[in-house]
Write an enzyme that holds these catalytic residues in place. Structure first.
Site, PDB file in Angstrom:
ATOM      1  N   VAL A  82       0.869  -1.182   0.000  1.00 41.53           N
ATOM      2  CA  VAL A  82       0.000   0.000   0.000  1.00 41.53           C
ATOM      3  C   VAL A  82       0.907   1.234   0.000  1.00 41.53           C
ATOM      4  O   VAL A  82       1.531   1.546   1.020  1.00 41.53           O
ATOM      5  CB  VAL A  82      -0.918  -0.001   1.234  1.00 41.53           C
ATOM      6  CG1 VAL A  82      -1.788   1.252   1.248  1.00 41.53           C
ATOM      7  CG2 VAL A  82      -1.768  -1.261   1.255  1.00 41.53           C
ATOM      8  N   THR A  83       0.996   1.895  -1.139  1.00 42.79           N
ATOM      9  CA  THR A  83       1.915   3.033  -1.222  1.00 42.79           C
ATOM     10  C   THR A  83       1.374   4.117  -2.156  1.00 42.79           C
ATOM     11  O   THR A  83       0.664   3.829  -3.115  1.00 42.79           O
ATOM     12  CB  THR A  83       3.308   2.614  -1.767  1.00 42.79           C
ATOM     13  OG1 THR A  83       3.170   2.087  -3.082  1.00 42.79           O
ATOM     14  CG2 THR A  83       3.994   1.603  -0.877  1.00 42.79           C
ATOM     15  N   VAL A  84       1.754   5.338  -1.821  1.00 46.70           N
ATOM     16  CA  VAL A  84       1.449   6.490  -2.678  1.00 46.70           C
ATOM     17  C   VAL A  84       2.709   7.353  -2.722  1.00 46.70           C
ATOM     18  O   VAL A  84       3.366   7.547  -1.686  1.00 46.70           O
ATOM     19  CB  VAL A  84       0.235   7.275  -2.106  1.00 46.70           C
ATOM     20  CG1 VAL A  84       0.068   8.615  -2.815  1.00 46.70           C
ATOM     21  CG2 VAL A  84      -1.047   6.450  -2.240  1.00 46.70           C
ATOM     22  N   ARG A  90      -1.930  12.282   0.562  1.00 52.53           N
ATOM     23  CA  ARG A  90      -3.041  12.992   1.219  1.00 52.53           C
ATOM     24  C   ARG A  90      -3.993  13.670   0.233  1.00 52.53           C
ATOM     25  O   ARG A  90      -4.469  14.760   0.449  1.00 52.53           O
ATOM     26  CB  ARG A  90      -2.503  14.036   2.221  1.00 52.53           C
ATOM     27  CG  ARG A  90      -1.494  13.498   3.216  1.00 52.53           C
ATOM     28  CD  ARG A  90      -2.023  12.368   4.088  1.00 52.53           C
ATOM     29  NE  ARG A  90      -0.998  11.943   5.040  1.00 52.53           N
ATOM     30  CZ  ARG A  90      -0.198  10.890   4.845  1.00 52.53           C
ATOM     31  NH1 ARG A  90      -0.323  10.135   3.742  1.00 52.53           N
ATOM     32  NH2 ARG A  90       0.714  10.576   5.747  1.00 52.53           N
ATOM     33  N   ARG A  91      -4.240  12.946  -0.870  1.00 54.34           N
ATOM     34  CA  ARG A  91      -5.276  13.420  -1.802  1.00 54.34           C
ATOM     35  C   ARG A  91      -6.333  12.328  -1.986  1.00 54.34           C
ATOM     36  O   ARG A  91      -7.049  12.325  -2.983  1.00 54.34           O
ATOM     37  CB  ARG A  91      -4.665  13.736  -3.164  1.00 54.34           C
ATOM     38  CG  ARG A  91      -3.600  14.802  -3.129  1.00 54.34           C
ATOM     39  CD  ARG A  91      -3.116  15.071  -4.550  1.00 54.34           C
ATOM     40  NE  ARG A  91      -1.780  15.627  -4.546  1.00 54.34           N
ATOM     41  CZ  ARG A  91      -1.057  15.791  -5.641  1.00 54.34           C
ATOM     42  NH1 ARG A  91      -1.530  15.439  -6.818  1.00 54.34           N
ATOM     43  NH2 ARG A  91       0.162  16.296  -5.566  1.00 54.34           N
ATOM     44  N   GLY A  92      -6.324  11.360  -1.097  1.00 54.02           N
ATOM     45  CA  GLY A  92      -7.363  10.328  -1.166  1.00 54.02           C
ATOM     46  C   GLY A  92      -7.033   9.168  -2.104  1.00 54.02           C
ATOM     47  O   GLY A  92      -7.908   8.344  -2.396  1.00 54.02           O
ATOM     48  N   TYR A 123      -4.907   2.509   9.084  1.00 54.61           N
ATOM     49  CA  TYR A 123      -5.962   1.605   8.609  1.00 54.61           C
ATOM     50  C   TYR A 123      -7.236   1.531   9.437  1.00 54.61           C
ATOM     51  O   TYR A 123      -8.200   0.906   9.007  1.00 54.61           O
ATOM     52  CB  TYR A 123      -5.389   0.188   8.457  1.00 54.61           C
ATOM     53  CG  TYR A 123      -4.343   0.103   7.360  1.00 54.61           C
ATOM     54  CD1 TYR A 123      -4.722   0.124   6.028  1.00 54.61           C
ATOM     55  CD2 TYR A 123      -2.989   0.021   7.667  1.00 54.61           C
ATOM     56  CE1 TYR A 123      -3.774   0.055   5.023  1.00 54.61           C
ATOM     57  CE2 TYR A 123      -2.036  -0.044   6.671  1.00 54.61           C
ATOM     58  CZ  TYR A 123      -2.436  -0.026   5.353  1.00 54.61           C
ATOM     59  OH  TYR A 123      -1.498  -0.080   4.355  1.00 54.61           O
ATOM     60  N   PHE A 409       4.156  -9.674   5.949  1.00 53.99           N
ATOM     61  CA  PHE A 409       4.070  -9.510   4.479  1.00 53.99           C
ATOM     62  C   PHE A 409       3.822  -8.065   4.144  1.00 53.99           C
ATOM     63  O   PHE A 409       3.538  -7.261   5.038  1.00 53.99           O
ATOM     64  CB  PHE A 409       2.962 -10.407   3.890  1.00 53.99           C
ATOM     65  CG  PHE A 409       1.618 -10.204   4.527  1.00 53.99           C
ATOM     66  CD1 PHE A 409       0.727  -9.257   4.056  1.00 53.99           C
ATOM     67  CD2 PHE A 409       1.242 -10.965   5.633  1.00 53.99           C
ATOM     68  CE1 PHE A 409      -0.512  -9.081   4.654  1.00 53.99           C
ATOM     69  CE2 PHE A 409       0.004 -10.784   6.238  1.00 53.99           C
ATOM     70  CZ  PHE A 409      -0.872  -9.845   5.749  1.00 53.99           C
TER      71      PHE A 409
HETATM   72  C1  LIG Z   1       0.216   5.528   3.829  1.00 53.45           C
HETATM   73  C2  LIG Z   1      -0.020   6.085   2.436  1.00 53.45           C
HETATM   74  C3  LIG Z   1      -0.246   4.929   1.475  1.00 53.45           C
HETATM   75  C4  LIG Z   1      -1.277   6.973   2.486  1.00 53.45           C
HETATM   76  O1  LIG Z   1      -1.631   7.335   1.169  1.00 53.45           O
HETATM   77  P1  LIG Z   1      -2.493   8.661   0.898  1.00 53.45           P
HETATM   78  O2  LIG Z   1      -2.949   8.595  -0.513  1.00 53.45           O
HETATM   79  O3  LIG Z   1      -1.746   9.836   1.357  1.00 53.45           O
HETATM   80  O4  LIG Z   1      -3.731   8.412   1.850  1.00 53.45           O
HETATM   81  P2  LIG Z   1      -5.133   9.158   1.733  1.00 53.45           P
HETATM   82  O5  LIG Z   1      -4.948  10.499   1.120  1.00 53.45           O
HETATM   83  O6  LIG Z   1      -6.142   8.260   1.091  1.00 53.45           O
HETATM   84  O7  LIG Z   1      -5.448   9.299   3.285  1.00 53.45           O
HETATM   85  C5  LIG Z   1      -6.705   9.076   3.834  1.00 53.45           C
HETATM   86  C6  LIG Z   1      -6.680   9.552   5.255  1.00 53.45           C
HETATM   87  O8  LIG Z   1      -5.726   8.794   5.999  1.00 53.45           O
HETATM   88  C7  LIG Z   1      -4.801   9.683   6.629  1.00 53.45           C
HETATM   89  N1  LIG Z   1      -3.490   9.069   6.580  1.00 53.45           N
HETATM   90  C8  LIG Z   1      -2.928   8.494   5.512  1.00 53.45           C
HETATM   91  N2  LIG Z   1      -1.710   8.037   5.837  1.00 53.45           N
HETATM   92  C9  LIG Z   1      -1.505   8.349   7.129  1.00 53.45           C
HETATM   93  C10 LIG Z   1      -0.433   8.153   8.022  1.00 53.45           C
HETATM   94  N3  LIG Z   1       0.686   7.537   7.624  1.00 53.45           N
HETATM   95  N4  LIG Z   1      -0.563   8.580   9.276  1.00 53.45           N
HETATM   96  C11 LIG Z   1      -1.696   9.212   9.669  1.00 53.45           C
HETATM   97  N5  LIG Z   1      -2.765   9.423   8.858  1.00 53.45           N
HETATM   98  C12 LIG Z   1      -2.639   8.996   7.609  1.00 53.45           C
HETATM   99  C13 LIG Z   1      -4.856  10.931   5.806  1.00 53.45           C
HETATM  100  O9  LIG Z   1      -4.437  12.053   6.523  1.00 53.45           O
HETATM  101  C14 LIG Z   1      -6.296  11.000   5.407  1.00 53.45           C
HETATM  102  O10 LIG Z   1      -7.038  11.517   6.484  1.00 53.45           O
HETATM  103  P3  LIG Z   1      -8.215  12.568   6.251  1.00 53.45           P
HETATM  104  O11 LIG Z   1      -9.225  11.864   5.383  1.00 53.45           O
HETATM  105  O12 LIG Z   1      -8.711  12.859   7.635  1.00 53.45           O
HETATM  106  O13 LIG Z   1      -7.605  13.732   5.564  1.00 53.45           O
HETATM  107  C15 LIG Z   1       1.182   6.956   1.949  1.00 53.45           C
HETATM  108  O14 LIG Z   1       1.366   8.022   2.838  1.00 53.45           O
HETATM  109  C16 LIG Z   1       2.470   6.174   1.855  1.00 53.45           C
HETATM  110  O15 LIG Z   1       2.759   5.632   0.810  1.00 53.45           O
HETATM  111  N6  LIG Z   1       3.271   6.150   2.949  1.00 53.45           N
HETATM  112  C17 LIG Z   1       4.574   5.472   2.925  1.00 53.45           C
HETATM  113  C18 LIG Z   1       4.458   3.967   2.747  1.00 53.45           C
HETATM  114  C19 LIG Z   1       3.578   3.351   3.817  1.00 53.45           C
HETATM  115  O16 LIG Z   1       3.755   3.580   4.999  1.00 53.45           O
HETATM  116  N7  LIG Z   1       2.614   2.531   3.381  1.00 53.45           N
HETATM  117  C20 LIG Z   1       1.759   1.783   4.263  1.00 53.45           C
HETATM  118  C21 LIG Z   1       2.290   0.415   4.323  1.00 53.45           C
HETATM  119  S1  LIG Z   1       1.484  -0.574   5.511  1.00 53.45           S
END
Ligand SMILES: CC(C)(COP(=O)(O)OP(=O)(O)OC[C@H]1O[C@@H](n2cnc3c(N)ncnc32)[C@H](O)[C@@H]1OP(=O)(O)O)[C@@H](O)C(=O)NCCC(=O)NCCS
Length: 409
Positions: A82-84, A90-92, A123, A409
């Site tokens: 799960v990565t962005v 933070r654009r959903g 999550y 995993f």
């Molecule tokens: C975690 C990750 C996938 C989130 O992707 P994103 O597209 O920014 O997530 P979204 O925009 O859909 O976020 C949805 C909500 O979750 C929150 N959120 C997302 N990631 C978060 C984090 N790491 N910590 C706290 N809140 C988080 C956002 O602030 C947002 O909240 P809101 O709706 O109140 O504004 C991205 O930050 C990432 O790639 N991080 C590094 C890799 C990682 O840790 N991946 C998870 C592996 S388990």
């Protein structure tokens, strides 16, 4: 910005791995990793988000089974990658990818989703709750002796396909005994034993010991390596246990004792162990073994709540109408009559008034019996139209054994 989220095409793995490794702050050989995951990942379960031609997000799952209290197994989706991209966060986008995969999970009829999380806050909002915990067991070998007889039946072996099959069959027998464990893809055993490359970290090089019972049957194994052998001018090796599984008490005692008695050794360190690790009870001085670094382990999301609740066993009897709040489900809520007891459970949709209203993430946390429902809801909230219903649910959901997942995993 318009983002398109779709499953991956065979020639897009390198782009996906580039996104994934950028988000995880890792720089492996991307072409090599992409080549190896092409055969290992299921393209139909691998979602990629595109901003124009630019891949900017990934979300995948693989098919597994989750063992639930009582030993039944449920079809499960193991969510990972799960990565962005940092430029698109933070654009959903993650939320959008999760919505696609969650719909696919429901369509495939997988009752639960499971994952490990890099960061705790990610999550809960997607309906997952922390259902198992793990810790690092550290044994200071100079501070204790073991009760009982010396270790027997332990043999160091060089991994080959026959040994791999033995290791795999031990794991297969083990994983249906413990709630929280999952089925592994066969390739993981080859990678774990260094028979196949790990494209992220190179080929495993370490030590493997099998344990055989008096009849010669393998009943446990340990895989380990040495982190350090010398501490200034004296032997101070730290042996790190990567996996230890035993099907009997005798095998368990033999494997731990074998580890503790390796020469040059000061410490055995075993990360990712269950909180109810029994090692201290084998020791004359139980304080020589300490569990540290406790952390959440496997997170569980219930997709088919009735099926999940009917699959697990229940130590006590009780009935209540649960209202499960789940933004993801049709209508955002489902009301279910649960009648549970030592002989099994029925869980059916009902029009009766709810006794207890809880978020689906809290139910996922409590599902394997290792988290009290009252703890899981204390911060996120609940409603209790029938006073005392939370205490009834708490008693019902508890399981005798601590759930544990030993497969990351
Ligand atoms: C975690 C990750 C996938 C989130 O992707 P994103 O597209 O920014 O997530 P979204 O925009 O859909 O976020 C949805 C909500 O979750 C929150 N959120 C997302 N990631 C978060 C984090 N790491 N910590 C706290 N809140 C988080 C956002 O602030 C947002 O909240 P809101 O709706 O109140 O504004 C991205 O930050 C990432 O790639 N991080 C590094 C890799 C990682 O840790 N991946 C998870 C592996 S388990």
């Amino acid at each position: 910005m318009s983002i398109v989220i779709r499953t991956i095409a065979p020639d897009e793995y390198a782009a996906a791995i580039d996104v994934m490794t950028s988000a995880f702050l890792d720089r492996p050989d991307i072409a090599r990793v992409a080549e190896s995951v092409r055969d290992r990942w299921d393209a139909g379960r691998t979602w990629v988000a595109f901003d124009g031609a630019r891949a900017c997000g990934t979300f995948r799952s693989w098919a597994t089974e989750l063992t639930v209290p009582g030993g039944a197994t449920l079809p499960a989706a193991a969510v990972s990658a799960v990565t962005v991209l940092p430029t698109h966060r933070r654009r959903g986008i993650m939320t959008g990818m999760a919505a696609k995969e969650h719909a696919a999970i429901r369509e495939r009829g997988e009752a639960v989703g499971v994952l490990w999380t890099a960061e705790y806050p990610i999550y809960g909002r997607l309906g997952y709750g922390p259902a198992t915990r793990t810790g690092t067991m550290r044994l200071d070998v100079s501070r204790t002796r073991f009760h009982g007889a010396p270790a027997t039946g332990v043999e160091l072996v060089t991994p080959d396909p026959t040994v791999r099959d033995e290791v795999r069959s031990i794991h297969e027998m083990w994983r249906v005994r413990r709630a929280g464990e999952i089925r592994r893809a066969p390739i993981r055993f080859d990678v774990a034993l260094g028979l196949e490359d790990n494209p992220w970290a190179g080929r495993w090089k370490g030590f493997l010991a099998l344990r055989r019972d008096a009849g010669g049957a393998v009943d446990g194994f340990v895989r380990y390596n040495a982190l350090r052998t010398w501490d200034d001018d004296h032997a101070g090796a730290v042996v790190e246990v990567q996996e230890l599984y035993a099907l009997t008490d005798e095998a368990y005692a033999a494997l731990w004792r074998f580890l503790a008695e390796i020469d040059l050794l000061a410490t055995v360190k075993a990360p990712g162990r269950p909180l109810d690790e029994r090692l201290p009870w084998l020791l004359a001085n139980a304080r020589a073994a300490r569990m540290t670094d406790l952390v959440d382990g496997l997170w569980v999301r219930l997709f088919d709540v009735p099926r999940a609740l009917e699959a697990r066993c229940w130590a006590t009897a009780g009935s209540l109408v649960l209202e499960v709040v789940d933004d993801d489900a049709a209508g955002g809520r489902s009301r279910l009559a649960l009648d549970a007891g030592p002989d099994g459970a029925t869980c059916r949709p009902t029009g009766r008034d709810a006794d207890l209203v809880v978020p689906v993430a809290a139910l996922g946390a409590a599902y394997l019996g290792g988290t009290r429902l009252c703890d899981a809801v204390i911060g996120t909230g609940f409603e209790e139209p029938t006073p005392g219903a939370l205490a009834v649910a708490d008693r019902l959901f508890r399981a005798a054994d601590e759930p544990w997942c030993s497969t990351g995993f």
